[in-house]
Design a protein around this motif. Structure first.
Motif, PDB file in Angstrom:
ATOM      1  N   SER A 186      38.466  47.898  51.646  1.00  0.00           N
ATOM      2  CA  SER A 186      37.477  47.066  52.328  1.00  0.00           C
ATOM      3  C   SER A 186      36.190  47.824  52.609  1.00  0.00           C
ATOM      4  N   VAL A 187      35.097  47.050  52.745  1.00  0.00           N
ATOM      5  CA  VAL A 187      33.775  47.553  53.126  1.00  0.00           C
ATOM      6  C   VAL A 187      33.326  48.675  52.190  1.00  0.00           C
ATOM      7  N   ASN A 188      33.238  48.310  50.904  1.00  0.00           N
ATOM      8  CA  ASN A 188      32.647  49.166  49.893  1.00  0.00           C
ATOM      9  C   ASN A 188      31.660  48.315  49.100  1.00  0.00           C
ATOM     10  N   HIS A 189      31.378  48.701  47.869  1.00  0.00           N
ATOM     11  CA  HIS A 189      30.460  47.946  47.015  1.00  0.00           C
ATOM     12  C   HIS A 189      31.153  47.620  45.694  1.00  0.00           C
ATOM     13  N   LEU A 190      32.406  47.320  45.770  1.00  0.00           N
ATOM     14  CA  LEU A 190      33.203  47.089  44.572  1.00  0.00           C
ATOM     15  C   LEU A 190      32.867  45.738  43.953  1.00  0.00           C
ATOM     16  N   THR A 191      32.898  45.705  42.647  1.00  0.00           N
ATOM     17  CA  THR A 191      32.531  44.498  41.907  1.00  0.00           C
ATOM     18  C   THR A 191      33.685  44.091  40.997  1.00  0.00           C
ATOM     19  N   GLY A 192      33.461  42.983  40.292  1.00  0.00           N
ATOM     20  CA  GLY A 192      34.449  42.546  39.325  1.00  0.00           C
ATOM     21  C   GLY A 192      35.535  41.704  39.955  1.00  0.00           C
ATOM     22  N   SER A 193      36.643  41.594  39.260  1.00  0.00           N
ATOM     23  CA  SER A 193      37.726  40.698  39.664  1.00  0.00           C
ATOM     24  C   SER A 193      38.809  41.440  40.432  1.00  0.00           C
ATOM     25  N   LEU A 194      39.721  40.648  40.977  1.00  0.00           N
ATOM     26  CA  LEU A 194      40.830  41.201  41.742  1.00  0.00           C
ATOM     27  C   LEU A 194      41.884  41.800  40.811  1.00  0.00           C
ATOM     28  N   PRO A 195      42.524  42.888  41.208  1.00  0.00           N
ATOM     29  CA  PRO A 195      43.610  43.445  40.382  1.00  0.00           C
ATOM     30  C   PRO A 195      44.786  42.465  40.327  1.00  0.00           C
ATOM     31  N   SER A 196      45.545  42.545  39.258  1.00  0.00           N
ATOM     32  CA  SER A 196      46.701  41.645  39.132  1.00  0.00           C
ATOM     33  C   SER A 196      47.906  42.118  39.941  1.00  0.00           C
ATOM     34  N   PHE A 197      47.963  43.430  40.215  1.00  0.00           N
ATOM     35  CA  PHE A 197      49.111  44.020  40.917  1.00  0.00           C
ATOM     36  C   PHE A 197      50.424  43.562  40.281  1.00  0.00           C
ATOM     37  N   SER A 198      50.423  43.518  38.956  1.00  0.00           N
ATOM     38  CA  SER A 198      51.564  42.964  38.237  1.00  0.00           C
ATOM     39  C   SER A 198      52.845  43.774  38.407  1.00  0.00           C
ATOM     40  N   LEU A 199      52.702  45.090  38.636  1.00  0.00           N
ATOM     41  CA  LEU A 199      53.886  45.937  38.815  1.00  0.00           C
ATOM     42  C   LEU A 199      54.053  46.420  40.251  1.00  0.00           C
ATOM     43  N   SER A 200      53.144  46.010  41.120  1.00  0.00           N
ATOM     44  CA  SER A 200      53.161  46.509  42.508  1.00  0.00           C
ATOM     45  C   SER A 200      53.956  45.552  43.395  1.00  0.00           C
ATOM     46  N   ARG A 201      55.206  45.417  43.119  1.00  0.00           N
ATOM     47  CA  ARG A 201      56.020  44.423  43.800  1.00  0.00           C
ATOM     48  C   ARG A 201      56.421  44.824  45.217  1.00  0.00           C
ATOM     49  N   LYS A 202      56.130  46.060  45.585  1.00  0.00           N
ATOM     50  CA  LYS A 202      56.443  46.510  46.949  1.00  0.00           C
ATOM     51  C   LYS A 202      55.285  46.296  47.912  1.00  0.00           C
ATOM     52  N   LEU A 203      54.162  45.815  47.421  1.00  0.00           N
ATOM     53  CA  LEU A 203      52.970  45.672  48.260  1.00  0.00           C
ATOM     54  C   LEU A 203      53.240  44.825  49.494  1.00  0.00           C
ATOM     55  N   SER A 204      52.867  45.378  50.645  1.00  0.00           N
ATOM     56  CA  SER A 204      52.994  44.615  51.898  1.00  0.00           C
ATOM     57  C   SER A 204      51.633  44.355  52.529  1.00  0.00           C
ATOM     58  N   SER A 205      50.593  45.113  52.129  1.00  0.00           N
ATOM     59  CA  SER A 205      49.281  44.953  52.756  1.00  0.00           C
ATOM     60  C   SER A 205      48.175  45.141  51.727  1.00  0.00           C
ATOM     61  N   ILE A 206      47.270  44.138  51.630  1.00  0.00           N
ATOM     62  CA  ILE A 206      46.106  44.207  50.751  1.00  0.00           C
ATOM     63  C   ILE A 206      44.862  43.931  51.580  1.00  0.00           C
ATOM     64  N   GLY A 207      43.954  44.890  51.633  1.00  0.00           N
ATOM     65  CA  GLY A 207      42.675  44.721  52.322  1.00  0.00           C
ATOM     66  C   GLY A 207      41.536  44.997  51.360  1.00  0.00           C
ATOM     67  N   LEU A 208      40.776  43.942  51.010  1.00  0.00           N
ATOM     68  CA  LEU A 208      39.663  44.092  50.062  1.00  0.00           C
ATOM     69  C   LEU A 208      38.405  43.432  50.595  1.00  0.00           C
ATOM     70  N   ARG A 209      38.298  43.274  51.877  1.00  0.00           N
ATOM     71  CA  ARG A 209      37.194  42.507  52.449  1.00  0.00           C
ATOM     72  C   ARG A 209      35.862  43.235  52.315  1.00  0.00           C
ATOM     73  N   ASP A 210      34.791  42.442  52.395  1.00  0.00           N
ATOM     74  CA  ASP A 210      33.427  42.958  52.424  1.00  0.00           C
ATOM     75  C   ASP A 210      33.128  43.838  51.217  1.00  0.00           C
ATOM     76  N   ASN A 211      33.316  43.239  50.030  1.00  0.00           N
ATOM     77  CA  ASN A 211      32.886  43.850  48.786  1.00  0.00           C
ATOM     78  C   ASN A 211      32.061  42.820  48.030  1.00  0.00           C
ATOM     79  N   LYS A 212      31.978  42.956  46.712  1.00  0.00           N
ATOM     80  CA  LYS A 212      31.227  42.001  45.892  1.00  0.00           C
ATOM     81  C   LYS A 212      32.129  41.457  44.794  1.00  0.00           C
ATOM     82  N   LEU A 213      33.359  41.187  45.165  1.00  0.00           N
ATOM     83  CA  LEU A 213      34.346  40.749  44.192  1.00  0.00           C
ATOM     84  C   LEU A 213      34.161  39.281  43.850  1.00  0.00           C
ATOM     85  N   ILE A 214      34.451  38.944  42.605  1.00  0.00           N
ATOM     86  CA  ILE A 214      34.281  37.573  42.118  1.00  0.00           C
ATOM     87  C   ILE A 214      35.571  37.108  41.440  1.00  0.00           C
TER      88      ILE A 214
END
Length: 761
Positions: free
Chosen positions: A365-393
């Motif tokens: 969160s709170v960077n200047h990241l661009t582009g699309s969201l990751p698929s997290f196709s193999l990250s099946r253990k993920l419990s927390s995703i924070g990507l706020r305040d970027n430039k994602l589309i």
């Protein structure tokens, strides 16, 4: 005698000797009576909670003390290991304690108990056989005694403690760190977190490097030590764990840290580190954890990571790291936590992140990241995703449907678009879904209640969502926060529909195309959840909702509705009179129901109504007051004396009125913003109101009928940034004291009868 008989006789004799040896061995392993007595004395002199204790409470005087929980003996029956950690022990421990007569103790653990801020006993110095001593989180306070330096066999010493608010309770002053450790040359593990060492970089660094050449664990977090980090630390080549958080080094992170071949953990958050972090440190093949967070002057970029890197935790939040996220981050197959919040990273999120199968938490969160969201196709253990305040589309990937362990998702303040996929509301573990200020559109599909996520927080505000609020929302019974504000939702919602959401704490429906109905009896409304925040601006409300039973309300916004009549007097009594934020602006209110009694209100906005009579006196707690664009005049309510007496604890004699602006308004000592513009106030401006510019930042009285001179009483510490007195009947000169208002950025005195201006400030 046959040879077979000889053999049998010999076997019996051998077994008899063996059993004798075993009997002697067992007998010698029994607890010595004198040491049992010492343990019992220790227990009897300690205070502990029998309902929480698992060790002391189980000691049975009829059994061998070597079998007691927390006790271990050597072959001779001496107590060599005593573990009373986290056993709810409290009270006092002094030098007379029988503990210090257990002379064969090699390991002692009292961690996680509470000895009531008592002084550390010097008796620990009598336990000269100790190789392990753990007194962490025990509540001891004061100077660490010099006698601790006599325990020369120590391999592990843990005196770490963190008091509430990080108030340092233990200290190393006399003896200092050097005097404590100069005899403890066998130490491999030193943990003094929260101990006030108060030493400069060259002092504590030289003390460690000269006395403890084989040190493996160094933990000195929040020790009031300073920098710079001296090069003498480079001698400690056996270091595996370094924890230095919460000190003030004001220096770069040394490059020699990358030379520690055994380093597995480096934590130096909130240390005032500066410059650029050496990239080589991130490439150490042994490193599993690195935390350099909260060093806002520390920069750098991420390196190319080697294949099969061992990193499990990478934490750089609130630093000035920049550049792209390298695709080689996918080489960190063991990475479970990646936190880069509030940095300066840019470019797309490396697609290789989606291959990290051990990833549990990611916060970019709170960077200047661009582009699309990751698929997290193999990250099946993920419990927390924070990507706020970027430039994602782009859209939310369909692959996220497989994130069955996800509990937290924050994508707010990006430019994400498309419809919200239905699976977002049926992820089996999701508790927080925060998507405000994006470009999501379309309707939200209905779902069966059996498949709903266990949501506690749902924020979809600031998007382009359409259609009715889905019915399943009213079936998410665990919701505590619901914000659907600033969308295009349509239809009618009755407030009584929220009765089933018993845990709802915050409700925000403002600025949609909704009509919120208030049908139902007062008894129905008494069943509504107890709100902290109730925000229904621009909801086509026709009637003031009955909130009299709300006991927790802190924020109330009913602005931009169609409510008529008087503002009910019970509203000021809600939450026992503690209602800091009230916004009732842009309605059709004609007055305040009498008698009313302001209590603790900090933000009070009644502007753009049809309110008449004298200016209501704001409470002393008020910081922001906007009574503008009403029909207030210099006339006073009939019961002004009672009103002033009850509301402000002033008698009528102390409330002289000048042109409709009561002098008692000046008693709101915290007031920063006062807007009385667009009314029909006449006569002069009270001089005390101008004197209040030592606290006032905004004073707007434009569009009234004020006359006379502007008081020349602007104080020397004037804080005004905005002063608007335009469109009145003021005369005379611009007061000379206005030059004191050096922060003034907006000044409007136009459309008056004012003469020459003062010299420029």
């Amino acid at each position: 005698m046959t040879s077979q008989m000889h053999f049998r006789l010999l076997l019996v004799l051998l077994l008899s000797d063996l059993y004798s040896i075993i009997d002697v061995k067992l007998a010698s392993a029994r607890c010595l009576s004198e040491e049992m007595d010492l343990l019992l004395q220790l227990r009897n002199n300690l205070t502990y909670d029998a309902s929480l204790s698992t060790k002391l409470v189980s000691w049975d005087e009829q059994s061998d003390c070597c079998s007691w929980r927390g006790v271990r003996c050597d072959d001779a029956g001496h107590v060599i290991d005593l573990d009373l950690s986290s056993d709810s022990i409290s009270g006092n421990l002094d030098d007379s304690s029988s503990l210090f007569r257990l002379q064969f103790l090699r390991r002692l653990n009292l961690a996680g108990n509470s000895f009531d801020s008592t002084q550390l006993p010097t008796g620990f110095g009598m336990l000269k056989e100790l190789v392990y001593l753990n007194l962490s989180e025990t509540g001891f306070a004061g100077q660490i005694p010099s006698e601790f330096s006599r325990i020369s066999r120590l391999v592990t010493l843990d005196l770490s403690t963190f008091s509430p608010g990080y108030i340092l309770s233990l200290k190393l002053e006399s003896p200092n760190l050097n005097m404590l450790i100069h005899n403890l040359t066998r130490l491999r593990d030193l943990r003094l977190d929260g101990v006030d060492i108060a030493a400069a970089g060259d002092d504590w660094c030289h003390a460690l490097s000269s006395a403890l050449p084989d040190l493996r664990v160094l933990s000195l977090s929040y020790c009031n030590i300073s920098g710079p980090l001296d090069s003498s630390l480079a001698k400690l080549q056996s270091l595996s764990v370094i924890k230095l958080d919460g000190n003030i080094f004001s220096s770069p992170l040394p490059d020699f840290f990358a030379e520690f071949a055994n380093l597995t953990a480096l934590s130096a958050g909130s240390c005032g580190l500066t410059g650029e972090a050496p990239q080589r440190i991130f490439q150490l093949p042994t490193l599993r954890t690195i935390d350099l967070s909260n060093n806002r002057e520390l920069g750098g970029s991420l390196p190319e990571f080697p294949e099969n890197g061992s990193l499990e935790t990478l934490e750089l939040s609130y630093t000035y790291f920049s550049g792209n996220l390298p695709d080689s981050i996918g080489n960190l197959k063991m990475l479970s936590s990646l936190r880069l919040f509030g940095c300066n990273f840019s470019g797309p999120i490396a697609s290789s992140i989606s291959s990290l199968s051990q990833l549990i938490a990611i916060d970019l969160s709170v960077n200047h990241l661009t582009g699309s969201l990751p698929s997290f196709s193999l990250s099946r253990k993920l419990s927390s995703i924070g990507l706020r305040d970027n430039k994602l589309i782009g859209k939310i990937p369909l692959e996220w449907k497989g994130l069955k362990n996800l509990t937290f998702l924050d994508l707010s303040d990006n430019s994400l678009s498309g419809e919200l996929p239905a699976f977002l509301f049926s992820l089996p573990s999701l508790e927080t879904l925060t998507l405000p200020n994006n470009r999501f559109s379309g309707q939200i599909s209905e779902l069966e209640s059996a498949s709903l996520s266990p949501l506690e927080q749902l924020d979809l505000s600031g998007n382009n969502l359409e259609g009715p609020i889905p019915k399943f929302v009213f079936k998410i019974t665990g919701l505590s926060t619901l914000s659907l504000a600033s969308n295009k939702f349509t239809g009618t919602v009755e407030l009584v529909e929220f009765i089933e959401l018993k845990n709802l704490f915050s409700l925000h429906l403002s600025y949609n195309k909704l009509s919120v109905g208030t049908s139902g009896s007062d008894s129905d409304f008494s069943l509504l959840p107890q709100f902290n925040s109730f925000m229904l601006a621009s909801c086509k409300l026709q009637k003031f909702p009955f909130l009299k039973n709300q006991s927790r309300l802190n924020m109330l916004d009913l602005s931009e509705n169609q409510i008529t009549g008087e503002i009910p007097n019970w509203i000021w009594e809600v939450h026992d009179g503690y209602l800091p934020y009230v916004n009732l602006s842009h309605n059709h209110f004609t007055g305040l129901q009498e008698p009313y009694h302001f209590h603790t209100h900090q933000y009070l906005d009644l502007h753009s109504n049809l309110l008449i009579g004298g200016i209501p006196l704001p409470p002393r707690s008020a910081v922001y007051v906007d009574f503008s664009s009403n029909k207030f005049t210099s006339s006073l309510p009939a019961d002004i004396g009672n009103h002033l007496s009850s509301a402000m604890n002033f008698s009528i004699a102390n409330n002289s009125i000048v042109g409709g602006i009561p002098l008692s308004l000046c008693n709101a000592s915290l007031l920063e913003v006062l807007d009385l513009s667009g009314n029909s106030l006449s006569s002069s401006i009270p001089s005390c109101l101008i004197e209040k510019s030592r606290s006032l930042v905004v004073l707007d009285l434009h569009g009234n009928k004020l006359s006379g001179n502007i008081p020349d009483t602007f104080p020397g510490d004037c804080k005004l940034e905005t002063l608007d007195l335009s469109f009145n009947q003021l005369e005379g000169k611009v007061p000379e004291s206005l030059v004191n208002c050096t922060k003034l950025t907006v000044l409007n005195l136009g459309h008056n009868r004012i003469g020459s201006s003062p010299s420029t400030p």
